[in-house]
Scaffold this active site. Sequence first.
Site, PDB file in Angstrom:
ATOM      1  N   HIS A 275     111.268  73.822 103.566  1.00 18.37           N
ATOM      2  CA  HIS A 275     110.488  73.910 104.801  1.00 18.37           C
ATOM      3  C   HIS A 275     109.687  75.206 104.894  1.00 18.37           C
ATOM      4  CE1 HIS A 275     113.965  75.722 107.491  1.00 18.37           C
ATOM      5  NE2 HIS A 275     113.715  76.454 106.451  1.00 18.37           N
ATOM      6  N   GLU A 276     108.726  75.175 105.822  1.00 20.21           N
ATOM      7  CA  GLU A 276     107.728  76.242 106.014  1.00 20.21           C
ATOM      8  C   GLU A 276     106.862  76.437 104.767  1.00 20.21           C
ATOM      9  OE1 GLU A 276     107.352  76.922 108.893  1.00 20.21           O
ATOM     10  OE2 GLU A 276     109.286  76.408 109.739  1.00 20.21           O
ATOM     11  N   GLY A 277     106.557  75.341 104.102  1.00 17.75           N
ATOM     12  CA  GLY A 277     105.795  75.406 102.859  1.00 17.75           C
ATOM     13  C   GLY A 277     106.754  75.519 101.697  1.00 17.75           C
TER      14      GLY A 277
END
Length: 594
Positions: A434-436
Site C-alpha cells: 500500500h501507498e504505492g
Amino acid sequence: MRSQLIDRRDLQFLLHELLAVETLTQLPRFAEHSRETFDAAIDSALRIATERYAPHRQRSDSDEPRIEAGRVVLPPEVAPALRAFVDAGFLAATHDHEDGGMQLPRTVANACWALFKSANVATDTYATLTIGVANMVHAFGSAAQRARWLPPLLDGRHFGTMVLTEPQAGSSLAEIRASATPRADGRYIIRAQKIFITAGDHELSDNIVHLVLARLPDAPPGVKGLSLFIVPKRRDDGTPNDVALAGLIHKMGSRGTTSTMLNFGERGDCIGELLGPPHQGLACMFQMMNEARINVGISATMLAYAGYLHALAYARERMQGRATPDPRSPPVPIVRHADVRRMLLAQKVVAEGGLALCLHASLLADRAELDPDATERHQARLQLDLLTPVIKAWCSTQGVLANSLAIQVHGGYGYTREYPVEQLLRDNRLNSIHEGTDGIQALDLLGRKVGAEGGAALALLGTAMLRTVAETRALDDETLAAHATQLERAWHELAHTTATLLAALPAQPQLALANASVYLEAFGHTLVAWLWLRQAVIAQPHRNHPDDAEARFYRGKLAAARHFFSHELPRTAPQHTLLRSLDAGLVELDDTCL
C-alpha cells in the site's frame, strides 16, 4: 520489565546522540520545548502504547471487523485505546498550541507515533490516517474549511481517510472514473466506487471525513484531471451523506483495521466540497501520500523491531543444544549459537538502522519547513524527496525479511499463534503493497528522484557520506576506518551505477528501469550503511563505559555496524554489476514462457 515495543535506550541514542534533536528548540516554533518535554512525550506514548494498544493486538487479529445491522463492529478495546491517544494530545501532536496541539517537531512526534505502531499497528492506523487528513485540511483548506473541519479532527470527534483506489484503477490513478458535478451552492455531487479504503467505515467517531479523488466535468484526461474533495460520511445534522458501505475486505494481516468497499452517490445525493484548486487533487494528495509513505516505513521498521525484541527474549530463555560436543554438558540458551546470533543481528540492523533512517528523514522534514535559511530549507526538501521512496520500500522489504527471521529464531513455536511473531510478519507484509507498491517506489526513485534538479539531492547525500568517511578516518580506529573505506567505495559504486542508468534513461527507458527494484535495494543498503557508520563513530569512545549496561549498549551498536558492513553492504556489489550491464532479460522476455 524490558519493553517489547522498543529499546528505550536506543531511541534516546538515535534522537539525542545521533540526530541531536534538542537543537530544534533553537527554532522559534519549538522554543518552549526542551529535551525534558521531548522525553516526557515519548514516555507518555510508551505508557499508553503498552497499556492500551498492545494488550488487544492479538484480539484485533482474531476478532476482525464485521458488519452487524449495517454497522461495523470492532473489538471493544479499540475505542478507549484511541481515546487515550487523543486525550494525551498525540492526534494533534504537531499542530499549534492555539489549535489544541503539542507543537512538537515531526521528529519527536514520529518517535512517539512509532511506539503505537509497534504495539498495535491495526488500531494505530485509524489515528494515523486522521492525522494525515487534518494536515491536508490545514495545508490546502480555505479559512472556512479549516475552521469547520480541523477542530473535530484534532480532538477525535471525526476520523479521516484518503480515498483513491477504484476496482479498475489500482495503482494507476489516471484510470480513476469518480465524478464531481457542480451544485448551485458551490458544492458537488460525488459519484464513485472505491475499493481498499483503509479505515473507510467504523463507529469509532461521530463522523468520518473522506478525502476523495474525483473528476470535474471539464477535467482533462489522466492524473492532471483529478480534483480533491472533502466528503463526510454524515452531514452536519447527523443524516447520512449517501456514502454506502458496500463490503469489508478480509486481509492476511492488519486485520483489525477495516478495509472497505465504498459507494459514493448511489442515490445521487452524496455532497462534497472542493479542497484545494481544481484539477490539482493529486498534487495536493501527494502531501498526504508522502507522509503516509514515511509512516509505512516507520510501521515496517517498528514491526521488525517488535519481532526482533521478541526473538531476542526467546533466544535468551530457550534452552537447546550444547556448547561442546559432550552430550553430558548442560543445554545452553540458543542465543549462544552462532547462527541464532546471525539472525538476531540481521534483525537488529534492520530495526535500529531503519528507525535511524526514518527519524533522519523526519529531521529533514522539520528543517525543510522551519529552518531560517532558505537554502537549508531547499536542500532539506530535496533530500527528503529523494529518501521518501527508499524509506517506504527498503523498510518494507527488509522489515518482512527481519520478521521472517524472528519466526526462524522461535523455531516451530514461531509458526504458531501462541507467539506474536507470526502476526507481526503478516501485519508487516501489507507495507510493501500500500501507498504505492515497492516497485512503484523504485521507479519513482530511479525515474524521477535521483535525476531531479540535475542530481542535486544525490550530490548532497554524497557530500554528507564522504564527510562522515573523512571524520571517521580521523579517529585512528582500524575497524571504523575499514568501515569508512567500504562506505566510500559503496558510494562511488552507487554514483557510477546511477550515472550509467540515467544516461540510458532518455533513449532506453524500459531497459534503464527494468531492474529499478534492485537499484532501490542497493541505494537503501548504502544509505543505511552510512547511518550505521555514524552510530558506530558515536559508540566507539564509550565501548568501555564504567556503567556496564551502557558499555553493553554501545558495544551492541559496534557489533551491529560490523555485521552490516560484513554481511549486508557486500550484497550491493553484484547488484551494481547487474544494473550497469543494462540486462535486457526482463524487457525481452516472452511472457508466454512464464
